[in-house]
Design a protein around this motif. Structure first.
Motif, short mmCIF file in Angstrom:
data_model
loop_
_atom_site.label_atom_id
_atom_site.label_comp_id
_atom_site.label_asym_id
_atom_site.label_seq_id
_atom_site.Cartn_x
_atom_site.Cartn_y
_atom_site.Cartn_z
N ASP A 8 0.87 -1.19 0.00
CA ASP A 8 0.00 0.00 0.00
C ASP A 8 0.90 1.23 0.00
OD1 ASP A 8 0.52 0.80 2.89
OD2 ASP A 8 -0.41 -1.16 3.21
N ALA A 9 0.30 2.37 -0.23
CA ALA A 9 1.09 3.60 -0.38
C ALA A 9 1.82 3.96 0.91
CB ALA A 9 0.19 4.75 -0.81
N GLN A 10 1.19 3.71 2.05
CA GLN A 10 1.84 4.04 3.32
C GLN A 10 3.07 3.17 3.55
OE1 GLN A 10 0.99 6.57 5.44
NE2 GLN A 10 -0.47 7.19 3.85
N THR A 11 3.02 1.91 3.12
CA THR A 11 4.18 1.03 3.26
C THR A 11 5.33 1.52 2.38
OG1 THR A 11 2.80 -0.89 3.79
CG2 THR A 11 5.03 -1.34 3.01
N VAL A 12 5.00 1.92 1.15
CA VAL A 12 6.05 2.47 0.27
C VAL A 12 6.65 3.72 0.89
CG1 VAL A 12 6.47 3.54 -1.98
CG2 VAL A 12 5.04 1.49 -1.82
N ALA A 13 5.82 4.58 1.46
CA ALA A 13 6.33 5.80 2.10
C ALA A 13 7.22 5.46 3.29
CB ALA A 13 5.16 6.68 2.55
N ARG A 14 6.81 4.49 4.11
CA ARG A 14 7.65 4.08 5.24
C ARG A 14 8.98 3.52 4.76
NH1 ARG A 14 2.92 1.71 7.13
NH2 ARG A 14 3.77 -0.37 6.72
N THR A 15 8.95 2.79 3.65
CA THR A 15 10.20 2.25 3.11
C THR A 15 11.14 3.38 2.72
OG1 THR A 15 8.99 0.32 2.27
CG2 THR A 15 11.16 0.74 1.33
N MET A 16 10.59 4.44 2.12
CA MET A 16 11.41 5.59 1.77
C MET A 16 11.99 6.26 3.02
SD MET A 16 11.59 5.99 -1.51
CE MET A 16 11.68 4.19 -1.54
N ARG A 71 9.56 11.49 -3.99
CA ARG A 71 8.92 10.18 -4.22
C ARG A 71 7.78 9.94 -3.23
NH1 ARG A 71 13.68 5.77 -4.70
NH2 ARG A 71 11.90 4.42 -5.16
N VAL A 72 7.99 10.32 -2.00
CA VAL A 72 6.94 10.13 -1.00
C VAL A 72 5.73 11.01 -1.31
CG1 VAL A 72 6.35 10.49 1.43
CG2 VAL A 72 8.47 9.34 0.82
N ARG A 73 5.98 12.26 -1.66
CA ARG A 73 4.87 13.14 -2.02
C ARG A 73 4.07 12.56 -3.19
NH1 ARG A 73 6.21 18.74 -4.82
NH2 ARG A 73 6.89 17.20 -6.36
N GLU A 74 4.77 12.04 -4.20
CA GLU A 74 4.10 11.51 -5.38
C GLU A 74 3.24 10.30 -5.05
OE1 GLU A 74 3.97 12.61 -8.68
OE2 GLU A 74 4.78 14.41 -7.73
N ILE A 75 3.74 9.40 -4.21
CA ILE A 75 2.97 8.18 -3.92
C ILE A 75 1.79 8.49 -3.01
CG2 ILE A 75 4.19 7.30 -1.87
CD1 ILE A 75 3.04 5.28 -4.95
N LEU A 76 1.93 9.46 -2.12
CA LEU A 76 0.80 9.85 -1.27
C LEU A 76 -0.27 10.57 -2.08
CD1 LEU A 76 2.56 11.03 2.02
CD2 LEU A 76 1.59 8.79 1.48
N LYS A 77 0.14 11.33 -3.08
CA LYS A 77 -0.84 11.97 -3.97
C LYS A 77 -1.60 10.91 -4.77
CE LYS A 77 0.59 15.35 -6.55
NZ LYS A 77 1.52 16.14 -7.41
N TRP A 78 -0.88 9.92 -5.26
CA TRP A 78 -1.52 8.89 -6.06
C TRP A 78 -2.50 8.05 -5.23
CZ3 TRP A 78 -0.49 3.38 -7.48
CH2 TRP A 78 -1.17 3.02 -8.66
N GLU A 79 -2.18 7.89 -3.95
CA GLU A 79 -3.05 7.13 -3.06
C GLU A 79 -4.47 7.71 -3.02
OE1 GLU A 79 -2.88 5.54 1.58
OE2 GLU A 79 -2.08 7.50 1.07
N GLN A 80 -4.60 9.01 -3.28
CA GLN A 80 -5.90 9.68 -3.19
C GLN A 80 -6.68 9.65 -4.52
OE1 GLN A 80 -6.81 10.64 -0.15
NE2 GLN A 80 -4.79 9.89 0.49
N THR A 81 -6.13 9.01 -5.54
CA THR A 81 -6.76 9.07 -6.86
C THR A 81 -7.71 7.88 -7.08
OG1 THR A 81 -5.00 7.80 -7.95
CG2 THR A 81 -4.72 10.21 -7.79
N PRO A 82 -8.72 8.06 -7.94
CA PRO A 82 -9.59 6.94 -8.31
C PRO A 82 -8.82 5.80 -8.98
CG PRO A 82 -10.60 9.04 -8.93
CD PRO A 82 -9.20 9.34 -8.50
N GLN A 83 -7.77 6.14 -9.72
CA GLN A 83 -6.98 5.11 -10.39
C GLN A 83 -6.41 4.12 -9.37
OE1 GLN A 83 -3.23 6.37 -12.13
NE2 GLN A 83 -3.45 4.93 -13.84
N TYR A 84 -5.83 4.65 -8.30
CA TYR A 84 -5.27 3.78 -7.25
C TYR A 84 -6.36 2.98 -6.56
CZ TYR A 84 -2.98 2.43 -2.87
OH TYR A 84 -2.49 1.71 -1.80
N ARG A 85 -7.43 3.63 -6.18
CA ARG A 85 -8.51 2.93 -5.46
C ARG A 85 -9.12 1.83 -6.32
NH1 ARG A 85 -9.55 8.33 -3.61
NH2 ARG A 85 -11.16 8.62 -5.21
#
Length: 293
Positions: free
Chosen positions: A178-186, A241-255
């Motif tokens: 999930d996006a939060q896991t990717v952010a934590r990895t960063m 990278r973190v900003r980009e993945i958190l932004k994508w998390e909020q999109t219909p495409q991701y959901r």
């Protein structure tokens, strides 16, 4: 899964620009002719540990469910003794993923899966050949002889595209975890292990990317300086990278992608990877590691 379902638009645009450069097809052919793939494959085979059901299976078993979910053939998987946390993918006809001992020690299981999924994203998007070319041009353009004199524009175009391609593969990592896991990895890779960075406020860190953007766009001189600072790098800055993945998390495409994967979990409560019974509270199958939610 198709790359078009998650590819970052800046990745797609940069790739189109790269492939339009005069002389690029010639350089691709030259790269193949050098035999670099066989050189790296043989060196990796001889020096690193190939993971399998019979060799460190607790590490190996993270890979097959990720490959099944993304719909790619399973690459060979290796462990390298290196205290620097890192993972990389090499090859075009014979692809392998290598992760370092430093990465395994730094990250927990979910974070490791995010990194492995990121590398598998490069395979799915067919990034690997051009990445390998970029690395070769950085480390030894003289191998190309007189052609090496003309490779600087291609090298920087490759690196620019490579940085954008990492954003697509962060998305692949967030699809599997999930996006939060990717952010934590960063966070771990930027600041150190969980014992140090466990309490980092990820949203606050992502806002540093907004501050950076203000600096980067504050006049032509600052833009030139920041372009110079990043032009030789093969990855974007971590906060970006973190900003980009958190932004994508909020999109219909991701959901929609996440909902589609969740819908593939069988109603009988069995794992789609190994067919063992699973608990509805599990994020991953505890038998084979397959993603369940």
């Amino acid at each position: 899964m198709k790359p078009s379902e998650f590819i970052h638009p800046e990745d797609a645009a940069a790739l189109r620009q790269l492939e339009s450069i005069p002389g690029f097809p010639t350089l691709v052919k030259k790269f193949y002719a050098l035999g670099v793939e066989k050189l790296m494959y043989g060196t990796n085979m001889a020096s690193n540990i190939r993971l399998s059901e019979n060799q460190l299976p607790e590490l190996y078993r993270m890979l097959p469910p990720i490959c099944r979910t993304l719909g790619i053939a399973e690459p060979e998987f290796y462990l390298e003794m290196n205290p620097m946390p890192n993972a990389y993918t090499f090859g075009d006809t014979k692809i392998f993923i290598t992760m370092t001992s430093g990465l395994v020690e730094m990250l927990n299981e979910d974070e490791l899966k995010a990194v492995i999924a990121h590398e598998c994203g490069h395979i799915l998007c067919r990034h690997v050949l051009y990445h390998n070319m970029a690395n070769m041009l950085i480390n030894g353009a003289d191998l190309l002889g007189i052609l090496g004199l003309f490779t600087a524009p291609i090298k920087y175009a490759l690196l620019y595209w490579q940085r954008k391609s990492e954003l697509s593969c962060d998305r692949a990592g967030s699809i599997i975890t999930d996006a939060q896991t990717v952010a934590r990895t960063m966070v771990r890779l930027a600041g150190g292990p969980k014992s140090i960075t466990g309490s980092v406020n990820i949203d606050e860190w992502a806002r540093q990317a907004d501050e950076y953007e203000k600096i980067r766009t504050d006049g032509m001189w600052n833009k030139a300086l920041q372009t110079y600072a990043i032009m030789g790098a093969d990855h974007p800055f971590s906060a970006v990278r973190v900003r980009e993945i958190l932004k994508w998390e909020q999109t219909p495409q991701y959901r929609n992608l996440k909902a589609g994967l969740a819908a593939n979990i069988p109603a009988d409560g069995c794992c789609p990877g190994c067919n063992c019974r699973v608990d509805e509270s599990w994020m991953f199958c505890r038998n084979c590691g397959a993603k369940l939610k």
